[in-house]
Design a protein around this motif. Sequence first.
Motif, PDB file in Angstrom:
ATOM      1  N   GLU B 122       0.865  -1.111  -0.059  1.00 46.44           N
ATOM      2  CA  GLU B 122      -0.003   0.083   0.041  1.00 46.44           C
ATOM      3  C   GLU B 122       0.729   1.532  -0.143  1.00 46.44           C
ATOM      4  OE1 GLU B 122       0.443  -1.945   2.525  1.00 46.44           O
ATOM      5  OE2 GLU B 122      -0.131  -1.288   4.442  1.00 46.44           O
ATOM      6  N   TYR B 123       2.334   1.142   0.031  1.00 40.94           N
ATOM      7  CA  TYR B 123       3.109   2.158   0.041  1.00 40.94           C
ATOM      8  C   TYR B 123       3.453   2.474  -1.470  1.00 40.94           C
ATOM      9  CZ  TYR B 123       2.645   1.054   4.790  1.00 40.94           C
ATOM     10  OH  TYR B 123       2.032   0.941   6.236  1.00 40.94           O
ATOM     11  N   SER B 124       4.121   3.865  -1.438  1.00 36.46           N
ATOM     12  CA  SER B 124       4.592   4.093  -2.878  1.00 36.46           C
ATOM     13  C   SER B 124       5.843   4.865  -2.776  1.00 36.46           C
ATOM     14  CB  SER B 124       3.439   4.835  -3.530  1.00 36.46           C
ATOM     15  OG  SER B 124       3.073   6.085  -3.070  1.00 36.46           O
ATOM     16  N   GLY B 125       6.813   5.278  -3.947  1.00 37.90           N
ATOM     17  CA  GLY B 125       7.897   6.072  -3.954  1.00 37.90           C
ATOM     18  C   GLY B 125       8.971   5.286  -3.684  1.00 37.90           C
ATOM     19  N   PRO B 126      10.081   5.918  -4.022  1.00 31.26           N
ATOM     20  CA  PRO B 126      11.394   5.090  -3.927  1.00 31.26           C
ATOM     21  C   PRO B 126      11.766   4.504  -2.491  1.00 31.26           C
ATOM     22  CG  PRO B 126      12.096   7.422  -4.455  1.00 31.26           C
ATOM     23  CD  PRO B 126      10.451   7.244  -4.639  1.00 31.26           C
ATOM     24  N   ASP B 127      11.377   5.130  -1.404  1.00 32.70           N
ATOM     25  CA  ASP B 127      11.436   4.780   0.018  1.00 32.70           C
ATOM     26  C   ASP B 127      10.887   3.459   0.220  1.00 32.70           C
ATOM     27  OD1 ASP B 127      13.653   6.315   0.910  1.00 32.70           O
ATOM     28  OD2 ASP B 127      12.068   7.957   0.901  1.00 32.70           O
ATOM     29  N   ALA B 128       9.700   3.039  -0.733  1.00 31.49           N
ATOM     30  CA  ALA B 128       8.872   1.794  -0.236  1.00 31.49           C
ATOM     31  C   ALA B 128       9.577   0.650  -1.204  1.00 31.49           C
ATOM     32  CB  ALA B 128       7.424   2.205  -0.831  1.00 31.49           C
ATOM     33  N   ALA B 129      10.558   1.022  -1.829  1.00 29.72           N
ATOM     34  CA  ALA B 129      11.189  -0.076  -2.675  1.00 29.72           C
ATOM     35  C   ALA B 129      11.982  -1.183  -2.020  1.00 29.72           C
ATOM     36  CB  ALA B 129      11.979   0.389  -3.880  1.00 29.72           C
ATOM     37  N   PHE B 130      11.837  -2.377  -1.987  1.00 27.41           N
ATOM     38  CA  PHE B 130      12.811  -3.354  -1.633  1.00 27.41           C
ATOM     39  C   PHE B 130      12.931  -4.516  -2.490  1.00 27.41           C
ATOM     40  CE2 PHE B 130       9.668  -6.216   0.020  1.00 27.41           C
ATOM     41  CZ  PHE B 130       8.234  -5.644  -0.193  1.00 27.41           C
ATOM     42  N   ALA B 131      14.353  -5.058  -2.268  1.00 34.07           N
ATOM     43  CA  ALA B 131      14.706  -6.003  -3.334  1.00 34.07           C
ATOM     44  C   ALA B 131      13.907  -7.353  -3.571  1.00 34.07           C
ATOM     45  CB  ALA B 131      16.046  -6.547  -3.317  1.00 34.07           C
ATOM     46  N   SER B 132      13.198  -7.764  -2.417  1.00 32.45           N
ATOM     47  CA  SER B 132      12.637  -8.964  -2.516  1.00 32.45           C
ATOM     48  C   SER B 132      11.167  -8.890  -2.599  1.00 32.45           C
ATOM     49  CB  SER B 132      12.641  -9.706  -1.053  1.00 32.45           C
ATOM     50  OG  SER B 132      12.183  -8.926   0.111  1.00 32.45           O
ATOM     51  N   LEU B 133      10.652  -7.843  -3.091  1.00 30.61           N
ATOM     52  CA  LEU B 133       9.177  -7.411  -3.421  1.00 30.61           C
ATOM     53  C   LEU B 133       8.670  -8.547  -4.070  1.00 30.61           C
ATOM     54  CD1 LEU B 133       6.487  -5.978  -3.149  1.00 30.61           C
ATOM     55  CD2 LEU B 133       7.297  -4.421  -4.966  1.00 30.61           C
ATOM     56  N   LEU B 134       9.389  -8.859  -5.517  1.00 28.42           N
ATOM     57  CA  LEU B 134       8.966  -9.527  -6.663  1.00 28.42           C
ATOM     58  C   LEU B 134       9.190 -11.136  -6.586  1.00 28.42           C
ATOM     59  CD1 LEU B 134      10.137  -7.029  -9.105  1.00 28.42           C
ATOM     60  CD2 LEU B 134       7.797  -7.458  -8.718  1.00 28.42           C
ATOM     61  N   GLU B 135      10.133 -11.412  -5.449  1.00 25.40           N
ATOM     62  CA  GLU B 135      10.280 -12.886  -5.246  1.00 25.40           C
ATOM     63  C   GLU B 135       9.231 -13.612  -5.131  1.00 25.40           C
ATOM     64  OE1 GLU B 135      14.114 -12.875  -2.986  1.00 25.40           O
ATOM     65  OE2 GLU B 135      13.241 -14.503  -2.047  1.00 25.40           O
ATOM     66  N   HIS B 136       9.056 -14.830  -5.871  1.00 22.45           N
ATOM     67  CA  HIS B 136       8.088 -15.738  -5.892  1.00 22.45           C
ATOM     68  C   HIS B 136       6.786 -15.130  -6.163  1.00 22.45           C
ATOM     69  CE1 HIS B 136      11.157 -18.292  -4.179  1.00 22.45           C
ATOM     70  NE2 HIS B 136      11.189 -17.684  -3.281  1.00 22.45           N
ATOM     71  N   LYS B 137       6.557 -14.016  -6.805  1.00 26.41           N
ATOM     72  CA  LYS B 137       5.473 -13.283  -7.296  1.00 26.41           C
ATOM     73  C   LYS B 137       4.984 -13.734  -8.645  1.00 26.41           C
ATOM     74  CE  LYS B 137       5.244 -11.655  -3.074  1.00 26.41           C
ATOM     75  NZ  LYS B 137       5.597 -10.491  -2.706  1.00 26.41           N
ATOM     76  N   THR B 138       3.994 -13.928  -9.021  1.00 28.23           N
ATOM     77  CA  THR B 138       3.525 -14.248 -10.411  1.00 28.23           C
ATOM     78  C   THR B 138       3.698 -13.154 -11.238  1.00 28.23           C
ATOM     79  OG1 THR B 138       2.005 -16.143  -9.868  1.00 28.23           O
ATOM     80  CG2 THR B 138       1.750 -15.232 -11.836  1.00 28.23           C
ATOM     81  N   MET B 139       4.658 -13.479 -12.578  1.00 31.54           N
ATOM     82  CA  MET B 139       4.768 -12.397 -13.413  1.00 31.54           C
ATOM     83  C   MET B 139       3.525 -13.044 -14.786  1.00 31.54           C
ATOM     84  SD  MET B 139       6.187  -9.635 -14.571  1.00 31.54           S
ATOM     85  CE  MET B 139       7.808  -9.098 -14.742  1.00 31.54           C
ATOM     86  N   ILE B 140       2.549 -12.141 -15.033  1.00 34.02           N
ATOM     87  CA  ILE B 140       1.535 -12.317 -15.958  1.00 34.02           C
ATOM     88  C   ILE B 140       2.256 -11.720 -17.382  1.00 34.02           C
ATOM     89  CG2 ILE B 140      -0.455 -12.059 -17.030  1.00 34.02           C
ATOM     90  CD1 ILE B 140      -1.481 -12.015 -13.997  1.00 34.02           C
ATOM     91  N   ILE B 141       2.424 -12.476 -18.383  1.00 38.99           N
ATOM     92  CA  ILE B 141       2.704 -11.747 -19.550  1.00 38.99           C
ATOM     93  C   ILE B 141       1.483 -12.039 -20.530  1.00 38.99           C
ATOM     94  CG2 ILE B 141       4.292 -12.297 -21.719  1.00 38.99           C
ATOM     95  CD1 ILE B 141       6.546 -12.861 -19.784  1.00 38.99           C
ATOM     96  N   CYS B 142       1.206 -10.891 -21.148  1.00 38.13           N
ATOM     97  CA  CYS B 142       0.168 -10.772 -22.171  1.00 38.13           C
ATOM     98  C   CYS B 142       0.339 -10.752 -23.507  1.00 38.13           C
ATOM     99  CB  CYS B 142      -0.680  -9.653 -21.661  1.00 38.13           C
ATOM    100  SG  CYS B 142      -1.526  -9.656 -20.183  1.00 38.13           S
ATOM    101  N   GLU B 143      -0.335 -11.251 -24.388  1.00 42.23           N
ATOM    102  CA  GLU B 143       0.041 -11.248 -25.991  1.00 42.23           C
ATOM    103  C   GLU B 143       1.377 -11.656 -26.309  1.00 42.23           C
ATOM    104  OE1 GLU B 143      -1.129  -7.573 -27.610  1.00 42.23           O
ATOM    105  OE2 GLU B 143      -3.212  -7.973 -27.213  1.00 42.23           O
TER     106      GLU B 143
END
Lengths: 280, 280
Positions: B122-143
């Motif tokens: 629910e947070y935003s901006g560069p201070d909210a970023a962290f390296a493990s956010l995407l780990e083990h999360k689904t990436m959907i690719i369209c078309e």
Amino acid sequence: MKLCVIGLGLLGGSFALAVKAIHKNTFVLGVDANPAHGQRALERGIADEVLPLPEALKQSDLVVLATPVDVIYTLLPEVLDLIPDQATVVDLGSTKDLLCQVVAQHPKRGQFVAAHPIAGTEYSGPDAAFASLLEHKTMIICEREKSGPASLALVEELCRDLQMPLRYMGAKEHDLHLAYVSHLSHISSFALGLTVLDKEQDEKNIFDMAGSGFSSTVRLAKSSPAMWGPIFAQNKKNVSEALESYIRQLQEFKATIDKDQQQEAKELMAKANEIRRILG
Amino acid sequence: MKLCVIGLGLLGGSFALAVKAIHKNTFVLGVDANPAHGQRALERGIADEVLPLPEALKQSDLVVLATPVDVIYTLLPEVLDLIPDQATVVDLGSTKDLLCQVVAQHPKRGQFVAAHPIAGTEYSGPDAAFASLLEHKTMIICEREKSGPASLALVEELCRDLQMPLRYMGAKEHDLHLAYVSHLSHISSFALGLTVLDKEQDEKNIFDMAGSGFSSTVRLAKSSPAMWGPIFAQNKKNVSEALESYIRQLQEFKATIDKDQQQEAKELMAKANEIRRILG
């Protein structure tokens, strides 16, 4: 102290475990309509003995009612009839107005303390109980002036031991606030779960495409119908009013989307963002 | 690899940090409309250099679009116009249909991969970023069929490096599902926050009486209007339909309360409980 816990589930079980952790000489008499729950409570050390209600009551110093609120409503007058003159009864239910009304004229009203701990999880039953559930959670006491000084002092002291901050208010006031800050969010979750389950026949889509945001928002949809049905029924007027306001907000939000009013939608969201100030 | 990240906020920042952690020789060229965000991104090691868009693009191997979706929609055709012939562009936006349409006839469409990671807070901006956010999360690719083999392979390989399971689908299908399992729950939270803030003028009541259930359900009401406004606008039809179903479920639930149909209410809740099977 002999502590009688009626309803050996999440709240009653957690309360027993917490009191036993602090007051080592507490003996817990457990009462539960479900024999399997009684058995599990013995195995988990929640209760030291499981007894039928009348036998448990007559030897109790403190009786805790931790069943669904419809059962609390039925049992409380009976429990007051049966308890010894020095005993205290406290309930942990999420609705207070009807309950306070049903015992308002009871000759032993002074032995009863109407309480509600702001604590819970989406799970239920004795296996869901844990000793720290109530720690640092607010305990609301309603109609303190109707409780006798000894009973009130006993419950207040126990709350301090359990590190539960106390808050006092009227029963009607309690039910009104709880409709907004608790009962409504359960219904918003149940309805969200129903909407998504209805649309997404292929569960893999929910599993793969729903993120932590959806999980958080829908978490309460796992809650027990046996517990929540009677809460909504007993707090009918307030819950219905809260739901009406909620539906109105959703319709207003929907209108901004349907009419491409992106500025208005952003203003609504910015206003909702103010919840940050309160919840951190 | 020279990685250009446009939008140095929660998602773009986390993506850059994650890629740099795995591929040590990555050089990140940051682009952000907000100079303060660019500065923070440099300080936090998200970007190695902050540049104006055209200068960053001409030396990039991979360009990541991680701005709000209205900005992605405007920028993507320009970015495709400007990038070198061997470069790849991927976006991380929550809507896909309009975006895929706007570049459908672009001569460099093959260099673009339309992607959406199911990750966020629910947070935003560069201070909210962290390296493990995407780990083990689904990436959907369209078309996927519209992306050239080299660009598709580059993004797929990067996702594997980041431990992101891949899922493929059409852009329209994506937007329909996301309306239900993500966009709707944000609106349900925003509306819940508005309803409670509107009623509870005394914030102490929210603070003291709201438990973890309310916090969980209202958490997404803290989300960024600048990010979510354009998502609802771009996915207008699906979001409006999802909201209509949700409002209908709430009205049905409200009717069971108003008419004292406790059995029907419990059946609705038991049905909603099935979300447990999926979310655990």
